[in-house]
Write an enzyme that holds these catalytic residues in place. Sequence first.
Site, short mmCIF file in Angstrom:
data_model
loop_
_atom_site.label_atom_id
_atom_site.label_comp_id
_atom_site.label_asym_id
_atom_site.label_seq_id
_atom_site.Cartn_x
_atom_site.Cartn_y
_atom_site.Cartn_z
N ASP A 336 62.48 28.70 -61.79
CA ASP A 336 62.12 27.33 -62.11
C ASP A 336 60.79 27.38 -62.85
O ASP A 336 59.88 28.10 -62.43
CB ASP A 336 61.99 26.50 -60.83
CG ASP A 336 61.57 25.08 -61.12
OD1 ASP A 336 62.25 24.43 -61.94
OD2 ASP A 336 60.57 24.63 -60.56
N THR A 338 58.30 25.06 -63.55
CA THR A 338 57.13 24.45 -62.92
C THR A 338 56.82 25.13 -61.59
O THR A 338 57.68 25.23 -60.72
CB THR A 338 57.37 22.95 -62.68
OG1 THR A 338 57.74 22.34 -63.92
CG2 THR A 338 56.11 22.29 -62.15
N ASP A 591 59.88 25.93 -56.07
CA ASP A 591 58.97 25.35 -55.10
C ASP A 591 59.23 23.87 -54.86
O ASP A 591 58.61 23.27 -53.98
CB ASP A 591 57.52 25.55 -55.54
CG ASP A 591 57.21 24.82 -56.85
OD1 ASP A 591 58.15 24.34 -57.50
OD2 ASP A 591 56.02 24.75 -57.22
#
Length: 835
Positions: A336, A338, A591
């Site tokens: 991911d 970000t 996250d």
Amino acid sequence: MTQRALDSSGEQTPGPSRPAMIDAGAELDPVHPMDLPPSAHDATGLTTAEVAERVARGEVNDVPVRSSRSLTEIVRANVFTRFNLIIGVLWVIMLFVAPIQDSLFGFVIVANTGIGIIQEWRAKKTLDSLAVIGEAKPTVRRDGKAAEISTHEIVLGDVVELGPGDKVVVDGTVAEADSLEVDESLLTGEADPVLKRPGDPVMSGSFVVAGGGAFTATKVGREAYAAQLAEEASRFTLVHSELRSGISTILKYVTWMMVPTAIGLIISQLVVKDNNFKDSVARTVGGIVPMIPEGLVLLTSVAFAIGVVRLGRKQCLVQELPAIEGLARVDVVCLDKTGTLTEGGMDITEVRPLNGSDEAYVHQVLRSLGSSDPRPNASLQAIIDAYPAGDKDGKAAEGDQGAEASWAVTDALPFSSARKYSGAAFTETDGTSSAWLLGAPDVLLPEGDPTLDEIEHLNQQGLRVLLLARVPSGELDAPDAAEGDVPTALVVLEQRLRPDAAETLKYFAQQNVATKVISGDNAVSVGAVAGKLGLAGAENTLDARKMPTDPDDMATAMEQNAVFGRVTPQQKRDMVAALQSRGHTVAMTGDGVNDVLALKDADIGVSMGSGSEATRAVAQIVLLNNSFATLPSVVAEGRRVIGNITRVATLFLTKTVYSVLLAILVVCTQVEYPFLPRHLTLLSTLTIGVPAFFLALAPNKERAQPHFVRRVMRYAIPSGVIAATATFTTYLVARHHYAGPGALEAETSAATLTLFLTSMWVLAIIARPYTWWRIALVAAMGLGFLIVLVVPWLQDFFALKLVGTTMPWTAVGIAVAAAALLEFSWRLVGRRFGA
């Protein structure tokens, strides 16, 4: 999170959707909370006295943070094993019938067991301490104040606050809800978020994907819906891995071979041969003990445990030990963007008004949007930082009183990764109403809108662009809320790249691990960021809205592209499944809440320590230092474990094979078993035990290969057969060469020399590729045996004395022929089946 409004002074006032929050410093009247109206009781939470009463009654969430094995369980698991029982019985027999030299194998087992207990205890302490560091602390209201407490301190009736990414830690009933959306897929399998309203039940194990609120705990401890599942999922375990299951399979086969062979050997030595009883018993035990690969399980456990301790020092929590092995087998890593490639924070580089919008008015809208959400995501936080409440045009000046009064919030829509936008409605200072959406331009704008060309140019520079759009007043959470919107401004954000991301991507490329960047952001923008970090194939981007839905076609698209944008949480899950359908072993890092489903379904889920509680709960590996650069360490640790255990397993099983075959040959030819236990204890220590310990803990960067059992047995069986044949040949030749008193000891010494040299050649092959310390290790083992042969008291202790020169040199010659056969067989297996 709860909805709130702002009065003209910028202070918070109750929003229309819920009662006012109690002032954290306010004194409360001594009224029993159960006597209060539900809303008032929910706002205040329990009192300290009520908490104490519930703790005394046992109404506390007493599910342990980790259910790691206790010291008693660790000792029991290491001591009471099938092979320890067999060896223990044989050891007791030998203590009665033979000199202490023939009982040395028992002391080796005691040492091995002690090492196993100590290492696993160290690993347990490391895991438990890291689990406490990484433990999420829910926010609970008590005595009118909100405070973070440990999960196991929650009691029945506690009011627990919820925000995006928070996991529901106990069962309860919703007390407050502000666009609260809960994902219950981990419990029900249903992927669609459920909108929760006051009075609705929430179950432990679910998590918040959007909005916020609070709930009252109705079931705690082991009564909670997911408590048993959560407890089992976090159990300290060494099982459920190919390595462990493979070794269990090998041990099962060994047992099947050992039992009939041992029975035949006992009959042969005690009944058929009319020898001294004690000597027969000693040689029988000497034939049985080496069949048992007793150190193999120990070394596997030690390798895993030391791996946990090593990674723990790097702030990496391995929630399931096989994850070390699993990540080493990964050939695709899905990242991911970000929080993984970029740091959490962002900075506003530019705000471009559109359609003649007034710049000051746009800034006021952004300032009010920032004030509307008490739990802003990274994008909104950047806006808050640039345009704080009470500040004019984002440029605070001392004594500046020129900022416009903040607007009152009448409705708010939290950001959702499924929608790709957030929003709010306001009553402006002049009494007019306005409603706004802030989010992905390519979601809010129709296809073909000329503004998208301008945005595309910014995306190609790796910048993130949000569109501020005015919408007609209405329900912000309606599916058609964006219809008829008027583009007002572009908010250009620059993301902060992680300084260690480029090196990590380079490492995966060198290790032939494909990297796929999967993000909810614009694909071109994500590709530009990945390109800056040197990701191979970063120019191959795909908008997930154009992703085929057929799993096979999706798998093809995944293999052909490296960067994917506008991916929904469900699509992330589907993409992982598509890759797995092609035989890939997939790791997923993330996250955010939108990563949870994919993390759960991936072969290995990796979460950042600062990520949401839900992601940490389902991930097998948590990077507590939030450093993506720790991943190569985990991969390297896994490869070290798998590669080295494969090496040493070949050593141990070569011994098992030659021991079984020697016993069979002895039974068939009706001769004395050539070895006493002391001989094989010496050989095992020098050619297997000591070198295996060092080799199991050595660095190893070999790519992990599947089919552990087959790979080991392909080499162990021919090696064992060659060693047994060479040894027995020497023994038969020696029986014809020597005669008279002391002949059996001379025959044993010659056979031992051949077996040692042959086993040393197996060790020399396994130790490749050579480094200085590997050469020194092999040489030291050879020197150790030479010392035994030349030091008189060691000759007597181990009953080893070479007689004459003809037979010893014959033994060496047979060993040389065996070494040549070993080289040929290993190269043949390598060519036929691959290294």
